[in-house]
Design a protein around this motif. Structure first.
Motif, PDB file in Angstrom:
ATOM      1  N   GLU A 191      -6.852  82.889 100.733  1.00 23.73           N
ATOM      2  CA  GLU A 191      -7.251  82.244  99.480  1.00 23.73           C
ATOM      3  C   GLU A 191      -7.309  83.264  98.345  1.00 23.73           C
ATOM      4  OE1 GLU A 191     -10.611  79.513  99.901  1.00 23.73           O
ATOM      5  OE2 GLU A 191     -10.412  79.733 102.066  1.00 23.73           O
ATOM      6  N   GLU A 192      -7.841  84.447  98.639  1.00 23.59           N
ATOM      7  CA  GLU A 192      -7.916  85.492  97.617  1.00 23.59           C
ATOM      8  C   GLU A 192      -6.523  85.932  97.186  1.00 23.59           C
ATOM      9  OE1 GLU A 192     -10.258  88.461  99.498  1.00 23.59           O
ATOM     10  OE2 GLU A 192     -12.172  87.427  99.127  1.00 23.59           O
ATOM     11  N   ALA A 193      -5.609  85.994  98.149  1.00 20.61           N
ATOM     12  CA  ALA A 193      -4.232  86.367  97.804  1.00 20.61           C
ATOM     13  C   ALA A 193      -3.597  85.320  96.900  1.00 20.61           C
ATOM     14  CB  ALA A 193      -3.408  86.545  99.080  1.00 20.61           C
ATOM     15  N   ALA A 194      -3.851  84.048  97.200  1.00 18.07           N
ATOM     16  CA  ALA A 194      -3.299  82.972  96.369  1.00 18.07           C
ATOM     17  C   ALA A 194      -3.877  83.034  94.955  1.00 18.07           C
ATOM     18  CB  ALA A 194      -3.600  81.621  97.009  1.00 18.07           C
ATOM     19  N   ARG A 195      -5.157  83.311  94.831  1.00 18.14           N
ATOM     20  CA  ARG A 195      -5.772  83.410  93.499  1.00 18.14           C
ATOM     21  C   ARG A 195      -5.209  84.599  92.729  1.00 18.14           C
ATOM     22  NH1 ARG A 195     -10.563  82.656  96.611  1.00 18.14           N
ATOM     23  NH2 ARG A 195     -11.252  80.468  96.590  1.00 18.14           N
ATOM     24  N   SER A 196      -4.978  85.715  93.441  1.00 25.31           N
ATOM     25  CA  SER A 196      -4.450  86.902  92.770  1.00 25.31           C
ATOM     26  C   SER A 196      -3.036  86.679  92.254  1.00 25.31           C
ATOM     27  CB  SER A 196      -4.466  88.096  93.733  1.00 25.31           C
ATOM     28  OG  SER A 196      -3.542  87.895  94.800  1.00 25.31           O
ATOM     29  N   LEU A 197      -2.336  85.725  92.852  1.00 22.63           N
ATOM     30  CA  LEU A 197      -0.980  85.400  92.404  1.00 22.63           C
ATOM     31  C   LEU A 197      -0.974  84.334  91.316  1.00 22.63           C
ATOM     32  CD1 LEU A 197       0.844  85.371  95.854  1.00 22.63           C
ATOM     33  CD2 LEU A 197       0.981  87.114  94.073  1.00 22.63           C
ATOM     34  N   GLY A 198      -2.167  83.935  90.867  1.00 28.21           N
ATOM     35  CA  GLY A 198      -2.265  83.004  89.755  1.00 28.21           C
ATOM     36  C   GLY A 198      -2.454  81.557  90.127  1.00 28.21           C
ATOM     37  N   PRO A 218      -7.638  76.854  91.297  1.00 24.39           N
ATOM     38  CA  PRO A 218      -8.514  76.452  92.406  1.00 24.39           C
ATOM     39  C   PRO A 218      -7.984  75.246  93.170  1.00 24.39           C
ATOM     40  CG  PRO A 218      -9.823  77.013  90.482  1.00 24.39           C
ATOM     41  CD  PRO A 218      -8.396  77.047  90.043  1.00 24.39           C
ATOM     42  N   TRP A 219      -7.447  74.245  92.446  1.00 21.62           N
ATOM     43  CA  TRP A 219      -6.902  73.077  93.118  1.00 21.62           C
ATOM     44  C   TRP A 219      -5.676  73.443  93.947  1.00 21.62           C
ATOM     45  CZ3 TRP A 219      -7.077  68.832  95.502  1.00 21.62           C
ATOM     46  CH2 TRP A 219      -5.953  68.033  95.666  1.00 21.62           C
ATOM     47  N   ALA A 220      -4.826  74.331  93.407  1.00 19.34           N
ATOM     48  CA  ALA A 220      -3.633  74.745  94.138  1.00 19.34           C
ATOM     49  C   ALA A 220      -4.006  75.493  95.415  1.00 19.34           C
ATOM     50  CB  ALA A 220      -2.744  75.609  93.246  1.00 19.34           C
ATOM     51  N   VAL A 221      -5.073  76.297  95.348  1.00 20.51           N
ATOM     52  CA  VAL A 221      -5.530  77.020  96.541  1.00 20.51           C
ATOM     53  C   VAL A 221      -5.961  76.026  97.618  1.00 20.51           C
ATOM     54  CG1 VAL A 221      -7.280  78.577  97.454  1.00 20.51           C
ATOM     55  CG2 VAL A 221      -6.180  79.080  95.268  1.00 20.51           C
ATOM     56  N   GLN A 222      -6.730  75.017  97.203  1.00 21.96           N
ATOM     57  CA  GLN A 222      -7.184  74.020  98.171  1.00 21.96           C
ATOM     58  C   GLN A 222      -6.008  73.229  98.737  1.00 21.96           C
ATOM     59  OE1 GLN A 222     -10.422  73.826  99.132  1.00 21.96           O
ATOM     60  NE2 GLN A 222     -10.779  75.550  97.752  1.00 21.96           N
ATOM     61  N   ARG A 223      -5.063  72.861  97.874  1.00 24.44           N
ATOM     62  CA  ARG A 223      -3.940  72.022  98.284  1.00 24.44           C
ATOM     63  C   ARG A 223      -2.940  72.773  99.151  1.00 24.44           C
ATOM     64  NH1 ARG A 223      -0.573  70.863  93.351  1.00 24.44           N
ATOM     65  NH2 ARG A 223       0.120  72.973  93.888  1.00 24.44           N
ATOM     66  N   ASP A 224      -2.631  74.008  98.796  1.00 25.30           N
ATOM     67  CA  ASP A 224      -1.537  74.732  99.444  1.00 25.30           C
ATOM     68  C   ASP A 224      -1.997  75.696 100.530  1.00 25.30           C
ATOM     69  OD1 ASP A 224       0.213  73.448  97.701  1.00 25.30           O
ATOM     70  OD2 ASP A 224       0.041  75.025  96.188  1.00 25.30           O
TER      71      ASP A 224
END
Length: 271
Positions: A170-177, A180-186
């Motif tokens: 999740e932290e990696a996904a956030r660091s790539l921009g 929050p919804w995209a992190v939960q979805r993907d």
């Protein structure tokens, strides 16, 4: 004593229990179902007879709706409760899982107290609009009852699965921009897929076979557990009740087997 003999001695209690409490009763149930005037064709009655077919459809649709609603509610609640710490969290979790201690009859009684003829909702609507709203004995009341005892089973599974998630993804996904919804979805929801399949299968199978709640509430709708009960006790139609029981068991088993294959064998038996 050889290692092989030791293994057989250890397996002996399992073999005895399996034979006494599963194989022999199931064999007897199959024999009773085929021993009526219809013979083996009694097993097709659940599909060929309009009343039985309509009851099967009601039961499957109700169980599917309960499963979907349970997964949505339990996923949101499970994610929130597992990821956040706040005063009263333990009490809230205990309240959400408390229905596990209730038999189906008690759950049905609670729904009657809420939406029955003398229930809270009826009293409030009668005072506000002059017309009493009663839905405890309809399919919606039964749906609420099934939902009530399905949520605890699913929310515990979801919370355990969330606890095992790799936060680094999740932290990696956030660091790539990612939002929050995209992190939960993907990231989060796909990772919880096996938990959804396992807990959803258990919720579906449990709703398919729930009797206590249906016995209390199902006055305006037919579901398979109640149909089996009435055929057995009121009509003394043992062959049809046995055949319907086998049909109900096969459907629930098929859902559990499918979920087990999809989740890598992580699906437990329905409670």
């Amino acid at each position: 004593m050889s290692h092989r003999n030791f293994i057989w001695i250890c397996l002996l209690p399992l073999v005895v229990v399996t034979a006494a409490f599963f194989l022999l009763p199931m064999a007897q149930l199959l024999a009773v179902g085929a021993g009526g005037s219809r013979g083996v064709s009694a097993y097709l009655a659940i599909i060929t007879e309009p009343r039985y077919r309509a009851t099967l459809i009601n039961t499957v649709v109700l169980a599917a709706a309960t499963t979907i609603a349970t997964l949505v509610i339990a996923t949101i609640a499970g994610l929130f409760l597992q990821r956040h710490r706040f005063p009263g969290r333990a009490v809230l979790i205990a309240m959400l899982t408390f229905p596990l201690a209730f038999p189906g009859v008690v759950v049905g009684f609670l729904i009657i107290l809420l939406a029955g003829r003398q229930g809270l909702i009826g009293a409030i609507t009668a005072a506000v609009t002059g017309e009493k709203v009663v839905f405890a004995y309809s399919i919606f009341g039964l749906f609420l009852g099934y939902l009530y005892f399905s949520i605890p089973r699913v929310i515990l599974t979801v919370m355990a699965a969330v606890q095992k998630l790799d936060i680094g993804l999740e932290e990696a996904a956030r660091s790539l921009g990612a939002s929050p919804w995209a992190v939960q979805r993907d990231v989060v929801l796909p990772a919880l897929g096996p938990a959804f399949v396992a807990s959803g299968a258990i919720a579906f199978a449990t709703a398919m076979g729930a009797f206590g709640t249906a016995f209390t509430l199902a006055t305006n709708i037919d579901v398979l557990p109640m149909l089996i009960y009435t055929e057995f006790t009121l009509a003394a139609n043992f062959a049809i009740s046995a055949a319907l029981s086998i049909g109900l068991g096969v459907i629930a088993w098929a859902i559990l087997a499918l979920a087990r294959s999809m989740s890598g064998g992580a699906v437990a038996a329905a409670g």
